[in-house]
Design a protein around this motif. Structure first.
Motif, short mmCIF file in Angstrom:
data_model
loop_
_atom_site.label_atom_id
_atom_site.label_comp_id
_atom_site.label_asym_id
_atom_site.label_seq_id
_atom_site.Cartn_x
_atom_site.Cartn_y
_atom_site.Cartn_z
N ALA A 103 0.83 -1.19 0.00
CA ALA A 103 0.00 0.00 0.00
C ALA A 103 0.86 1.24 0.00
N GLY A 104 0.59 2.11 -0.93
CA GLY A 104 1.17 3.45 -0.86
C GLY A 104 0.05 4.33 -0.33
N SER A 105 0.07 4.51 0.98
CA SER A 105 -1.08 5.17 1.58
C SER A 105 -1.00 6.68 1.43
N TYR A 106 -0.76 7.09 0.19
CA TYR A 106 -0.79 8.52 -0.10
C TYR A 106 -2.25 8.90 -0.42
N TYR A 107 -3.15 8.21 0.26
CA TYR A 107 -4.56 8.25 -0.09
C TYR A 107 -5.18 9.58 0.28
N GLY A 108 -5.90 10.15 -0.64
CA GLY A 108 -6.85 11.21 -0.34
C GLY A 108 -6.29 12.48 0.25
N TYR A 109 -5.40 13.19 -0.50
CA TYR A 109 -4.93 14.44 0.05
C TYR A 109 -6.07 15.46 0.15
N GLN A 110 -7.10 15.27 -0.70
CA GLN A 110 -8.24 16.17 -0.56
C GLN A 110 -8.94 15.95 0.78
N GLN A 111 -8.89 14.65 1.24
CA GLN A 111 -9.46 14.37 2.55
C GLN A 111 -8.60 15.00 3.64
N LEU A 112 -7.26 14.93 3.45
CA LEU A 112 -6.38 15.50 4.46
C LEU A 112 -6.62 17.00 4.61
N SER A 113 -6.88 17.66 3.48
CA SER A 113 -7.11 19.10 3.55
C SER A 113 -8.36 19.41 4.35
N ASP A 114 -9.33 18.45 4.32
CA ASP A 114 -10.54 18.66 5.10
C ASP A 114 -10.23 18.67 6.59
N HIS A 115 -9.13 17.99 6.98
CA HIS A 115 -8.74 17.95 8.39
C HIS A 115 -7.79 19.09 8.73
N LYS A 116 -7.59 20.00 7.76
CA LYS A 116 -6.83 21.22 7.99
C LYS A 116 -5.36 20.96 8.35
N THR A 127 6.21 -9.97 5.52
CA THR A 127 5.09 -10.17 4.62
C THR A 127 3.79 -10.55 5.32
N GLU A 128 3.87 -11.33 6.39
CA GLU A 128 2.64 -11.79 7.03
C GLU A 128 1.95 -10.72 7.86
N ILE A 129 2.71 -9.74 8.36
CA ILE A 129 2.09 -8.70 9.18
C ILE A 129 1.81 -7.44 8.38
N ALA A 130 2.38 -7.33 7.19
CA ALA A 130 2.24 -6.12 6.39
C ALA A 130 0.79 -5.74 6.08
N PRO A 131 -0.11 -6.70 5.73
CA PRO A 131 -1.50 -6.29 5.44
C PRO A 131 -2.17 -5.62 6.63
N ALA A 132 -1.94 -6.14 7.84
CA ALA A 132 -2.56 -5.54 9.03
C ALA A 132 -2.01 -4.14 9.28
N VAL A 133 -0.70 -3.95 9.11
CA VAL A 133 -0.10 -2.63 9.29
C VAL A 133 -0.61 -1.66 8.23
N SER A 134 -0.70 -2.14 7.00
CA SER A 134 -1.17 -1.29 5.91
C SER A 134 -2.60 -0.81 6.14
N SER A 135 -3.46 -1.72 6.60
CA SER A 135 -4.87 -1.35 6.85
C SER A 135 -4.96 -0.29 7.93
N SER A 180 -9.17 -3.39 16.28
CA SER A 180 -9.27 -3.71 14.85
C SER A 180 -7.93 -4.22 14.32
N PHE A 181 -6.80 -3.67 14.83
CA PHE A 181 -5.49 -4.17 14.42
C PHE A 181 -5.29 -5.59 14.95
N LYS A 182 -5.73 -5.85 16.16
CA LYS A 182 -5.63 -7.19 16.73
C LYS A 182 -6.43 -8.19 15.90
N ASP A 183 -7.61 -7.79 15.44
CA ASP A 183 -8.42 -8.66 14.59
C ASP A 183 -7.76 -8.89 13.23
N ALA A 184 -7.11 -7.84 12.71
CA ALA A 184 -6.40 -7.99 11.43
C ALA A 184 -5.23 -8.95 11.58
N LEU A 185 -4.56 -8.91 12.74
CA LEU A 185 -3.49 -9.87 13.01
C LEU A 185 -4.05 -11.29 13.02
N ALA A 186 -5.23 -11.46 13.65
CA ALA A 186 -5.84 -12.79 13.75
C ALA A 186 -6.12 -13.36 12.36
#
Length: 565
Positions: free
Chosen positions: A8-21, A34-42, A296-302
């Motif tokens: 994930a390149g979480s450069y997601y939604g700079y327009q959203q970031l601007s909404d948070h000022k 590799t096994e923990i990366a999806p949970a960290v990315s989420s 939610s991170f704990k559930d993603a780990l599970a």
């Protein structure tokens, strides 16, 4: 060893970031196993969507799934060191701002080679116990699930049961394999019989070894046919998450997770903030860390088959049969920095890896032994045996450990050993496959020369030239010199001449590793370090207690860059 995938390149939604000022941008690069990366990315994506910022500056998080060995190689490259058995990192493998390896043993290995590597935080994010994976029909034949097995039991199976085919991931490249290796070594104990047992077990594991986890898992039975089961892999050290993930694919023969006693330290996924990153990135890393504490991170780990850092599990965890709940000991360890390396030190890791390297990595070594008069000194901690006798014992154990792929030679040195030469060749560097007996006999000749002095400088130079002249590609070409004293040879060359000649001989296309093992407290550490520093690779290892020379020998084999210890 390549990068597996960019999650994930979480450069997601700079327009959203601007909404948070928030304004500006802090780009935080995270490399995760590799096994923990999806949970960290989420978790990172949720944080960005909610307006991730540090003091009003927007934060963008890029999470990459990378093999820990790849990141370790990149860190080693940055610090101009090497780790045994690891190839150079790919050119595009950059050191991240935050590294979440699967085990803190990676951090311990890097710190032992590169003292300047001082990451911070280091507390674990998750946990996965080390188990022995075994096809269910095979496990039933040894009493599963009713019978509890220990690592000593597995050691016996490795060396006596011809029906059990064992394997492992390369401990040099994989933390799970290293944990299994450490557990087996501890189970073997100490002494000559224990050493022979350990060597037999390592050779059995090496026959079914794989560099990468997916390759190892493919060696388990791919059908329920009894012949396939009988000829496929029967057992291998794995993480609990490996078993959960494997069984989630609904294989024809599921794996059983054997929770061995005593329980080795689990994989612990330390959150390591790399040294020398910008203070704004350090603040962003700390803020991201706080996002990885939620349910939610704990559930993603599970979902990934991982436990939380305290050993508890989130919703959806597919617990293997016989899996224990989190133990108090594990829970306590989760609150410390680096629980997988708790109770371990760099020398313990180096000794285990040195044993494995001697069995699996092809090499050429010229072993040069001091036989000056001082080698007749008794060693109180070795029952009064002389330094020479203790050295003979270490050399015998080392020779037994080396695989036939190695080539070994033996020299002795003092003064006037061959005419006026302070050194004498006993056996030239020769393949162990054909000259093992000659080399075993040569060890018996490590006998102190009465009134002999120490012609160190001339011997080092001659040995280095010999290995470079006979250098072979594809192998680690090494001079391994044992000495208990300082240079004492008025008729020989001076230190300045030795250093100048060694520097002149340095050939990047024909690298020779110079390792000096000091025996006792009469060696001059500065003198030895000055010598080895004139060569491109190697180091000094001091056995202040000569009785421990065998342990120091294994460390010297394992460490490619060298150590000053």
């Amino acid at each position: 060893m390549a990068i597996v995938v960019v999650l994930a390149g979480s450069y997601y939604g700079y327009q959203q970031l601007s909404d948070h000022k928030c304004t500006g941008s802090i780009q935080l690069n995270v490399a995760a196993a590799t096994e923990i990366a999806p949970a960290v990315s989420s978790a990172a994506q949720r944080w960005v969507q909610d307006g991730a910022n540090v003091n009003g500056t927007c934060v963008a998080v890029n999470v990459q799934a990378m093999l820990p060995a790849t990141v370790a190689s990149a860190v080693a490259r940055e610090h101009k060191v090497t780790l045994t058995g690891l190839p150079a990192a790919p050119a595009d493998a950059a050191v991240p701002d935050v590294w979440i390896a699967d085990s803190s043993t990676w951090l311990l290995r890097l710190k032992s080679e590169a003292p300047g590597f001082t990451p911070t935080d280091l507390k674990p994010l998750a946990q996965s116990p080390i188990v022995v994976g075994m096809p269910e029909p095979v496990a039933q034949t040894i009493g599963w699930p009713d019978k509890k097995l220990g690592w000593k039991d597995l050691l016996g199976l490795l060396t006596t049961n011809t029906q059990i085919r064992t394997g492992t991931t390369d401990p040099i490249r994989d933390a799970t394999g290293l944990s299994g290796l450490l557990a087996l070594g501890q189970a073997a104990g100490a002494g000559d019989k224990a050493q022979a047992l350990k060597v037999g077990a390592l050779r059995a594991l090496a026959q079914g070894a794989s560099n990468l986890k997916p390759d190892l898992l493919q060696k388990f039975p791919q059908s329920a046919d009894p012949n396939d089961i009988a000829t496929s892999l029967s057992a291998a050290p794995l993480s609990e998450a490996d078993v959960v993930s494997y069984n989630a694919q609904k294989p024809p023969v599921p794996l059983v997770a054997l929770y061995m006693e005593p329980s080795p330290p689990p994989l612990d996924y330390p959150y390591a903030v790399m040294p020398e990153i910008e203070i704004t990135k350090s603040s962003a890393a700390e803020a991201l860390r706080s996002q990885l504490q939620s349910s939610s991170f704990k559930d993603a780990l599970a979902t990934a088959g991982l436990r939380a850092a305290d050993g508890s599990v989130g919703t959806g965890f597919a617990k293997p049969v016989g899996a224990p709940a989190a133990s108090p000991a594990v829970t306590a360890a989760a609150n410390s920095a680096g629980s997988a390396a708790a109770g371990l030190d760099a020398s313990t890791l180096s000794q285990a890896l040195g044993s494995w390297a001697a069995i699996t990595l092809p090499g050429r070594v010229l072993a040069v032994f001091d036989v000056s008069g001082s080698m007749a000194e008794p060693v109180p901690t070795a029952g009064g045996a002389t330094r020479a006798k203790v050295t003979q014992g270490a050399a015998t154990q080392g020779l037994a450990l080396f695989d036939d792929k190695w080539a070994v030679g033996t020299w002795l040195f003092s003064t006037d050993m061959d005419g006026t030469k302070p050194y004498k060749e006993i056996v030239p560097i020769s393949p162990l496959a054909s000259r093992r007996t000659d080399l075993q006999n040569a060890i018996a000749k490590i006998v102190p020369k009465k009134d002999g002095n120490t012609g160190l400088y001339d011997t080092v130079l001659a040995a280095y030239k010999n290995v470079e002249d006979t250098w072979q590609p594809g192998k680690i070409n090494t001079v391994l010199l044992f000495t208990d004293g300082k240079n004492d040879n008025p008729e020989g060359i001076k230190q300045a001449t030795l250093i100048a000649q060694l520097k002149k001989l340095n050939n990047p296309k024909r690298p020779v590793r110079l390792v000096i093992i000091g025996i006792g407290n009469e060696v001059d550490r500065n003198e030895l370090q000055t010598i080895t520093s004139a060569t491109p690779a190697g180091g000094v290892f001091i056995a202040e207690d000569p009785a421990k020379i065998g342990e120091i020998f294994l460390e010297a084999i394992a460490n490619r860059t060298g150590a000053q210890g």
